[in-house]
Design an enzyme around this catalytic site. Structure first.
Site, short mmCIF file in Angstrom:
data_model
loop_
_atom_site.label_atom_id
_atom_site.label_comp_id
_atom_site.label_asym_id
_atom_site.label_seq_id
_atom_site.Cartn_x
_atom_site.Cartn_y
_atom_site.Cartn_z
N GLY A 182 42.41 49.43 81.79
CA GLY A 182 41.18 48.82 81.25
C GLY A 182 40.98 47.34 81.84
O GLY A 182 39.76 46.92 81.81
N ASP A 183 41.94 46.85 82.37
CA ASP A 183 41.85 45.54 83.05
C ASP A 183 42.54 45.60 84.49
O ASP A 183 43.52 44.53 84.39
CB ASP A 183 42.05 44.49 82.05
N PHE A 184 42.53 46.33 85.28
CA PHE A 184 43.18 46.80 86.22
C PHE A 184 43.01 45.73 87.53
O PHE A 184 42.10 45.82 88.38
CB PHE A 184 43.18 47.98 86.79
N CYS A 185 43.61 44.59 87.17
CA CYS A 185 43.34 43.36 88.31
C CYS A 185 44.59 42.94 88.77
O CYS A 185 45.83 43.37 88.17
CB CYS A 185 42.83 42.23 87.53
N ASN A 188 47.69 41.72 86.77
CA ASN A 188 48.22 42.52 85.87
C ASN A 188 49.33 43.70 86.40
O ASN A 188 49.75 44.57 85.52
CB ASN A 188 47.27 43.40 84.95
#
Length: 266
Positions: A182-185, A188
């Protein structure tokens, strides 16, 4: 900044009697205290904080994630005390200096997510859910205009947030549901060389379109390559090509753009 004197006693009793530092790497708006072997994450109670706690528990044994030691909700805040992952995030100086290894690790991380059977996952982060939440964020002034990409609201982009929202409603892509971070940065994803050590920041996790994570990975890769790694645009394009070669798929630029634009509302 959260008043640290208000940390619940049941959490304080489990904190290591050692020095700690603030983690200011991410952009989640939470307060994160880093100890030697544990991490305390503090944020306002929300659906995201609830999802993160439950997902971390559900993912134990399925993916390398921090182990929840204690989770408490008190006075409108969520407190998650968890184990600290070893190694460094993909955006560390060391990893940005070894981009071939880092990109290969990112591709491995995406595949690890996709290997989880979505049928077994009780959490949804579907496009329809995100569009509803995005609309709510606009209506309630929760979108940080100062954090948008420069071109989003510009003469060549959208006139305002509602113009962007209408575009997203009218151009919804065909979905390919998978288990999604969902927030694959890069901040992370924790890696060592080409190996994936773990994933953090699970507030947006659940079933979503495959290109949700790919798009944010590509955007984060570009930001970190050019802004922090001091690579050229041409070098970034080579690493982007390497990512898709490792994934064994071709880039869908329309879907990448769509999900990056959708993320502007969060």
């Amino acid at each position: 900044m959260f008043d640290l004197t208000k940390i619940p006693d049941c959490i304080v009793n489990k904190l290591e009697n050692s020095a700690w530092t603030f983690d200011d790497l991410g952009m989640s708006g939470s307060t994160i205290l880093l100890f030697d072997k544990i991490v305390l994450k503090i944020e306002r109670q929300s659906l995201s904080s609830k999802t993160e706690t439950e997902l971390l528990l559900w993912l134990e044994g399925r993916l390398p994630v921090p182990k929840v030691i204690q989770a408490v909700q008190q006075d409108g805040y969520s407190f998650i005390l968890m184990s600290r992952l070893p190694c460094e995030p993909a955006c560390s100086d060391r990893n940005l200096q070894n981009m071939d290894h880092t990109v290969k690790a990112l591709a491995k991380a995406l595949k690890m997510l996709w290997n989880i059977d979505p049928v077994d996952c009780p959490f949804s982060n579907s496009l329809s859910d995100k569009l509803i939440q995005g609309k709510y964020n606009i209506e309630n002034g929760l979108v940080d205009i100062n954090n948008l990409e420069e071109e989003t609201l510009s003469p060549g982009g959208f006139s305002d947030l509602w113009d962007l929202y209408n575009y997203l409603m009218k151009n919804q892509p065909i979905l390919d549901p998978v288990f999604s971070h969902g927030d694959f940065c890069l901040p992370n994803i924790f890696i060592s060389g080409e190996d994936v050590i773990g994933f953090v920041d699970w507030g947006r996790g659940g079933i979503a379109d495959r290109w949700q994570d790919i798009a944010l990975c590509v955007r984060s890769l570009r930001h970190n390559c050019i802004e922090f790694g001091k690579y050229s645009e041409m070098e970034y394009e080579r690493y982007k090509r390497l990512l898709f070669d490792c994934l064994q798929i071709e880039p869908d630029e329309d879907k990448i753009r769509y999900y990056c634009l959708l993320d502007e509302l969060f």
